[in-house]
Enzyme design. Structure first.
Site, PDB file in Angstrom:
ATOM      1  N   HIS A 141      -4.289 -11.275  25.247  1.00 48.14           N
ATOM      2  CA  HIS A 141      -3.179 -11.233  26.209  1.00 48.14           C
ATOM      3  C   HIS A 141      -3.704 -11.061  27.638  1.00 48.14           C
ATOM      4  CE1 HIS A 141      -0.146  -8.719  28.443  1.00 48.14           C
ATOM      5  NE2 HIS A 141       0.521  -9.829  28.255  1.00 48.14           N
TER       6      HIS A 141
ATOM      7  N   GLU B 174      -4.900 -14.320  28.964  1.00 53.64           N
ATOM      8  CA  GLU B 174      -3.781 -15.181  29.375  1.00 53.64           C
ATOM      9  C   GLU B 174      -3.445 -14.885  30.848  1.00 53.64           C
ATOM     10  OE1 GLU B 174       0.722 -14.672  29.665  1.00 53.64           O
ATOM     11  OE2 GLU B 174       0.119 -14.222  27.605  1.00 53.64           O
ATOM     12  N   HIS B 175      -3.451 -13.589  31.226  1.00 57.99           N
ATOM     13  CA  HIS B 175      -3.201 -13.206  32.628  1.00 57.99           C
ATOM     14  C   HIS B 175      -4.321 -13.712  33.546  1.00 57.99           C
ATOM     15  CE1 HIS B 175       0.093 -10.025  32.676  1.00 57.99           C
ATOM     16  NE2 HIS B 175       0.036 -10.385  31.409  1.00 57.99           N
TER      17      HIS B 175
ATOM     18  N   GLU C  65       2.630  -3.173  32.163  1.00 51.16           N
ATOM     19  CA  GLU C  65       3.464  -3.920  31.204  1.00 51.16           C
ATOM     20  C   GLU C  65       3.562  -3.154  29.882  1.00 51.16           C
ATOM     21  OE1 GLU C  65       3.309  -8.156  28.815  1.00 51.16           O
ATOM     22  OE2 GLU C  65       2.236  -8.081  30.713  1.00 51.16           O
TER      23      GLU C  65
END
Length: 419
Positions: A53, A56-57, A133
């Protein structure tokens, strides 16, 4: 029975990149350009969770030829939209644009695959964004917290033990080398599916994709995931405390992977229990007894064996144990009594219309096909309509008895903690 699925053409480049084109001759001049990487949280290890994840950022930061944020600007300048997501099994990037911008989109993706910088000065602030997040979605959201804890309890050994966000301590302790190694290992042509859907001609796509991606080399051998979750040898039950307005419940049962023939029946059970206002759980627990304000019942369809999940959020002043009793009663009902033929027929009609509706736009078609291709098998999608049509009352009862086994279930209860 004739399939509603659009035809597709596929070609694999010498470096192993699979290119799939789904031409929708709809004169919209719109295409979806997607790239799916066969990597998700399933490919992580304990202590280094959440990296898929995080990467992905990082993919929207600087590359050899683009400064940070320029990827998004380029897409906007051509009137396109783009986004990305990370799941247990794969990472997905898409750009929706006009057909004439195909070459530009491909160039951008090729740049990310081979030229990502991964600089520390970009990595550190982004780590804080991801930690925030995690706080927002998991630590500070009672339902998010319960959802994360549900996987921690339902899986002890397999990487599905955590969700793609990962554990907070890991987010705070990754090194830049961890991220670089992960990128080098998984962001390779032979670990990706490039997919173009919409108003486009396959031969144009193959030619342009060959030009942009043909020269990219694979770097290392991709490790195989060999974790197999041991069979659960008894029911598990845990209570967790969290500051919350209401009590919540999660209940899970182990089910097979996405390729299993039983998945279609499990989807039908999910629809009967939870889809729409006429579904059983909605009618009983929301309308009639007013016990919960939200309830979910659905089957995961993952590369490795997944879960059938029940999640409920109680109404204020409702005891979670009362909700649990009602859910168990509904599960027993579907196990012990035949569902009405009309219920199955209704599911078939709704599922078919949802399915056909999802084939209307380039974005949803890309997501549908891509999600199967990246998991490594298109068969369940190609046989789906036929399989749904053949589901019987007997199938539903058999599947419910096979999988809703309370001697191997995991139940998590969230009670109101101290403020």
């Amino acid at each position: 029975m004739a399939s509603s699925l659009p035809k597709y053409e596929t070609k694999t480049l010498e470096n192993g990149l699979q290119i799939v084109v789904i031409p929708l001759q709809n004169n919209t001049n719109v295409i979806s350009t997607d790239i799916f990487y066969k990597v998700g949280s399933r490919n992580e290890v304990m202590g280094k969770t959440g990296i898929a994840h995080m990467l992905e950022h990082m993919n929207f930061k600087s590359t050899k030829n683009l400064s940070a944020g320029e990827f998004d600007k380029e897409v906007k300048s051509m009137g396109g939209v783009n986004n990305a997501s990370t799941s247990f099994d794969y990472t997905h990037y898409y750009i929706k644009s006009s057909s004439d911008n195909l070459g530009k989109s491909l160039k951008l993706y090729a740049e990310l695959m081979q030229n990502l910088n991964l600089k520390d000065k970009e990595f550190q602030p982004e780590r804080n964004v991801v930690a925030e997040e995690r706080r927002w979605r998991t630590e500070n959201s009672p339902l998010g917290y319960l959802y994360f804890a549900m996987f921690n309890n339902a899986y002890t050994y397999h990487p599905y033990h955590w969700t793609p966000i990962g554990f907070m301590n890991d987010i705070q302790t990754w090194t830049l080398k961890d991220i670089k190694d992960f990128h080098k290992t998984y962001y390779q042509p032979n670990n990706a599916v490039l997919m173009i859907t919409g108003d486009v001609k396959p031969k144009d796509v193959f030619k342009k994709a060959e030009k942009e991606f043909g020269g990219i080399k694979n770097r290392v051998k991709i490790p195989e995931v060999k974790f197999i979750e041991p069979e659960q040898n008894g029911p598990k039950r845990a209570i967790i405390y969290k500051e919350s307005e209401v009590e919540m419940l999660a209940m899970t049962f182990h089910i097979p992977n996405f390729k299993s023939k039983d998945q279609v029946t499990l989807s039908v059970i999910s629809e009967i229990l939870f889809s729409g206002k006429s579904s059983r759980l909605y009618k009983e627990l929301i309308d009639k007894k007013r016990l919960v304000n939200s309830i979910y019942a659905y089957n995961m369809q993952n590369i490795d064996p997944g879960l059938f999940i029940f999640l409920a959020s109680c109404n204020p002043d409702v005891k979670v144990e009362d909700v649990e009793k009602e859910i168990i009663a509904q599960i027993e009902l579907i196990k012990n009594e035949n569902v009405e033929l009309s219920e199955i027929e209704k599911v078939k009609i709704n599922t078919k219309s949802d399915f056909i509706y999802s084939l209307e736009g380039s974005t949803s078609v890309a997501e549908l096909f891509g999600s199967y291709l990246v998991r490594g098998d298109l068969t369940p999608l190609l046989t789906y309509e036929d399989a749904i049509e053949k589901i019987t009352v007997k199938d539903v009862k058999e599947a419910a008895n096979k999988y809703f086994d309370f001697s191997k279930s995991t139940t998590l209860i969230l009670k109101k903690g101290k403020k």
